[in-house]
Design a protein around this motif. Structure first.
Motif, mmCIF file in Angstrom:
data_model
loop_
_atom_site.group_PDB
_atom_site.id
_atom_site.type_symbol
_atom_site.label_atom_id
_atom_site.label_comp_id
_atom_site.label_asym_id
_atom_site.label_seq_id
_atom_site.Cartn_x
_atom_site.Cartn_y
_atom_site.Cartn_z
ATOM 1 N N PRO A 13 0.815 -1.226 0.000
ATOM 2 C CA PRO A 13 0.000 0.000 0.000
ATOM 3 C C PRO A 13 0.843 1.268 0.000
ATOM 4 C CG PRO A 13 0.002 -1.009 2.175
ATOM 5 C CD PRO A 13 0.685 -1.971 1.259
ATOM 6 N N ALA A 14 2.161 1.133 0.329
ATOM 7 C CA ALA A 14 3.000 2.324 0.393
ATOM 8 C C ALA A 14 3.733 2.601 -0.928
ATOM 9 C CB ALA A 14 4.010 2.192 1.529
ATOM 10 N N CYS A 15 4.388 1.529 -1.470
ATOM 11 C CA CYS A 15 5.195 1.759 -2.680
ATOM 12 C C CYS A 15 4.663 1.029 -3.911
ATOM 13 C CB CYS A 15 6.640 1.338 -2.420
ATOM 14 S SG CYS A 15 6.835 -0.438 -2.129
ATOM 15 N N GLY A 16 3.689 0.118 -3.737
ATOM 16 C CA GLY A 16 3.106 -0.586 -4.869
ATOM 17 C C GLY A 16 3.846 -1.822 -5.310
ATOM 18 N N THR A 17 4.903 -2.205 -4.615
ATOM 19 C CA THR A 17 5.679 -3.388 -4.990
ATOM 20 C C THR A 17 4.892 -4.655 -4.656
ATOM 21 O OG1 THR A 17 7.750 -2.230 -4.556
ATOM 22 C CG2 THR A 17 7.830 -4.644 -4.621
ATOM 23 N N PRO A 18 4.780 -5.635 -5.625
ATOM 24 C CA PRO A 18 4.096 -6.902 -5.317
ATOM 25 C C PRO A 18 4.882 -7.696 -4.278
ATOM 26 C CG PRO A 18 4.297 -6.558 -7.688
ATOM 27 C CD PRO A 18 5.188 -5.550 -7.045
ATOM 28 N N ASN A 19 4.138 -8.389 -3.427
ATOM 29 C CA ASN A 19 4.737 -9.220 -2.393
ATOM 30 C C ASN A 19 4.035 -10.565 -2.354
ATOM 31 O OD1 ASN A 19 6.635 -7.405 -0.489
ATOM 32 N ND2 ASN A 19 4.934 -6.147 -1.235
ATOM 33 N N LEU A 20 4.770 -11.571 -1.859
ATOM 34 C CA LEU A 20 4.189 -12.896 -1.739
ATOM 35 C C LEU A 20 3.087 -12.896 -0.676
ATOM 36 C CD1 LEU A 20 7.394 -15.122 -1.879
ATOM 37 C CD2 LEU A 20 5.644 -14.843 -3.653
ATOM 38 N N PRO A 21 2.086 -13.750 -0.873
ATOM 39 C CA PRO A 21 1.019 -13.856 0.140
ATOM 40 C C PRO A 21 1.610 -14.280 1.493
ATOM 41 C CG PRO A 21 0.359 -14.925 -1.893
ATOM 42 C CD PRO A 21 1.808 -14.603 -2.050
ATOM 43 N N GLY A 22 1.101 -13.723 2.569
ATOM 44 C CA GLY A 22 1.552 -14.079 3.902
ATOM 45 C C GLY A 22 2.619 -13.178 4.465
ATOM 46 N N ARG A 23 3.276 -12.365 3.601
ATOM 47 C CA ARG A 23 4.296 -11.463 4.114
ATOM 48 C C ARG A 23 3.650 -10.372 4.979
ATOM 49 N NH1 ARG A 23 9.529 -11.430 2.052
ATOM 50 N NH2 ARG A 23 9.725 -9.318 2.857
ATOM 51 N N ARG A 24 4.354 -9.997 6.012
ATOM 52 C CA ARG A 24 3.834 -8.961 6.918
ATOM 53 C C ARG A 24 4.391 -7.581 6.582
ATOM 54 N NH1 ARG A 24 4.679 -10.795 12.963
ATOM 55 N NH2 ARG A 24 3.492 -8.851 13.224
ATOM 56 N N PHE A 25 5.582 -7.551 5.962
ATOM 57 C CA PHE A 25 6.185 -6.278 5.611
ATOM 58 C C PHE A 25 6.617 -6.313 4.145
ATOM 59 C CE2 PHE A 25 6.896 -6.919 10.128
ATOM 60 C CZ PHE A 25 6.403 -5.747 10.662
ATOM 61 N N CYS A 26 6.630 -5.179 3.526
ATOM 62 C CA CYS A 26 7.004 -5.072 2.111
ATOM 63 C C CYS A 26 8.486 -5.426 1.934
ATOM 64 C CB CYS A 26 6.722 -3.660 1.612
ATOM 65 S SG CYS A 26 7.252 -3.375 -0.113
ATOM 66 N N ARG A 27 8.780 -6.212 0.902
ATOM 67 C CA ARG A 27 10.153 -6.630 0.664
ATOM 68 C C ARG A 27 11.032 -5.498 0.145
ATOM 69 N NH1 ARG A 27 10.877 -8.061 -4.860
ATOM 70 N NH2 ARG A 27 8.925 -7.971 -6.066
ATOM 71 N N ARG A 28 10.393 -4.411 -0.245
ATOM 72 C CA ARG A 28 11.168 -3.289 -0.770
ATOM 73 C C ARG A 28 11.302 -2.133 0.236
ATOM 74 N NH1 ARG A 28 9.946 0.153 -6.329
ATOM 75 N NH2 ARG A 28 11.741 1.559 -6.114
ATOM 76 N N CYS A 29 10.105 -1.710 0.813
ATOM 77 C CA CYS A 29 10.166 -0.524 1.696
ATOM 78 C C CYS A 29 9.873 -0.849 3.152
ATOM 79 C CB CYS A 29 9.197 0.540 1.203
ATOM 80 S SG CYS A 29 7.445 0.043 1.343
#
Length: 239
Positions: A13-29
């Motif tokens: 929701p912050a940077c728009g980067t796709p993430n795997l289901p189940g992740r709690r934090f964005c892998r980028r930001c």
């Protein structure tokens, strides 16, 4: 990028980067991906008192607030009654809202009296008999068995309630009420009487009264052989 990091999940929701289901934090930001659901907004009519949303039942918050408010009100009321002005106002309201009853003195004496016109004639319930004071400064003292709340005093001046007979005798026009309470304190009240027959009421509002003294300070119609006549004195207590 490894296979398990394929961007096939929801976007950040912050940077728009796709993430795997189940992740709690964005892998980028590193922004949180799981946000709390916001409650649906209330309809406009639920935002107006008294339809505002209430605290849920059993939370105890309403009870605590109620107890706190009652405690504050109790402290204010107690402090109000401890002040002389507060006690006076409280008793005055009770006088106005409560009933009254006549109370008779246990003992009546006079500092002076004309022959045939004793002090007891002023408290016998009859206005055709009177206490005759030989001169100004004479006093009538009434003593009571038990302390009581003196709401008012009614005085009938003159030798009679009939207008023609009333003018034939001397009658008080000014007097002083000296009230003694059970603790020994003395309250004084100046009184002015209308020079006409009939009952005249003096409001007092004094608690724990044990005696009342009526001192004559002014009179009309005085002359040789004319004592100052007080036809009747009545005392009223709060019931």
């Amino acid at each position: 990028m490894t296979a398990d990091e394929e961007p096939d999940g929801p976007a950040c929701p912050a940077c728009g980067t796709p993430n795997l289901p189940g992740r709690r934090f964005c892998r980028r930001c590193a922004a949180p991906l799981q946000t709390r659901e916001q409650p649906a907004p209330l309809p406009w009519w639920r935002t107006v008192w008294p339809f505002r949303r209430r605290v849920r039942s059993g939370s105890g918050r309403t009870l605590r607030r109620t107890v706190l408010v009652l405690a504050v009100v109790g402290l204010l009321f107690a402090g109000f009654l401890l002040l002389p002005a507060g006690r006076y106002l409280f008793e005055d309201v009770r006088d106005k809202l409560g009933g009254t009853a006549e109370i008779s003195p246990a003992e009546v004496t006079a500092s002076a009296q004309a022959p045939g016109h004793p002090a007891t004639a002023a408290v016998d319930g009859l206005t055709n008999k009177y206490w005759g004071a030989p001169e100004l400064g004479s006093s009538l003292t009434c003593v009571f068995d038990k302390p009581f709340r003196l709401v008012g005093v009614v005085v009938h001046t003159g030798v009679s309630k009939e207008p023609q007979e009333f003018r034939q005798g001397a009658r008080p026009t000014r007097a002083e009420l000296i009230v003694t309470t059970a603790d020994g304190k003395v309250r004084e009240k100046a009184v002015t009487f209308t020079d006409k027959p009939g009952p005249q009421t003096v409001q007092t509002g004094i608690s724990d009264v044990v005696s009342v003294r009526l001192v004559l300070r002014g009179a009309s119609g005085q002359g040789e052989g004319r004592p100052i006549a007080v036809g009747e004195v009545e005392f009223f207590k709060r019931t």
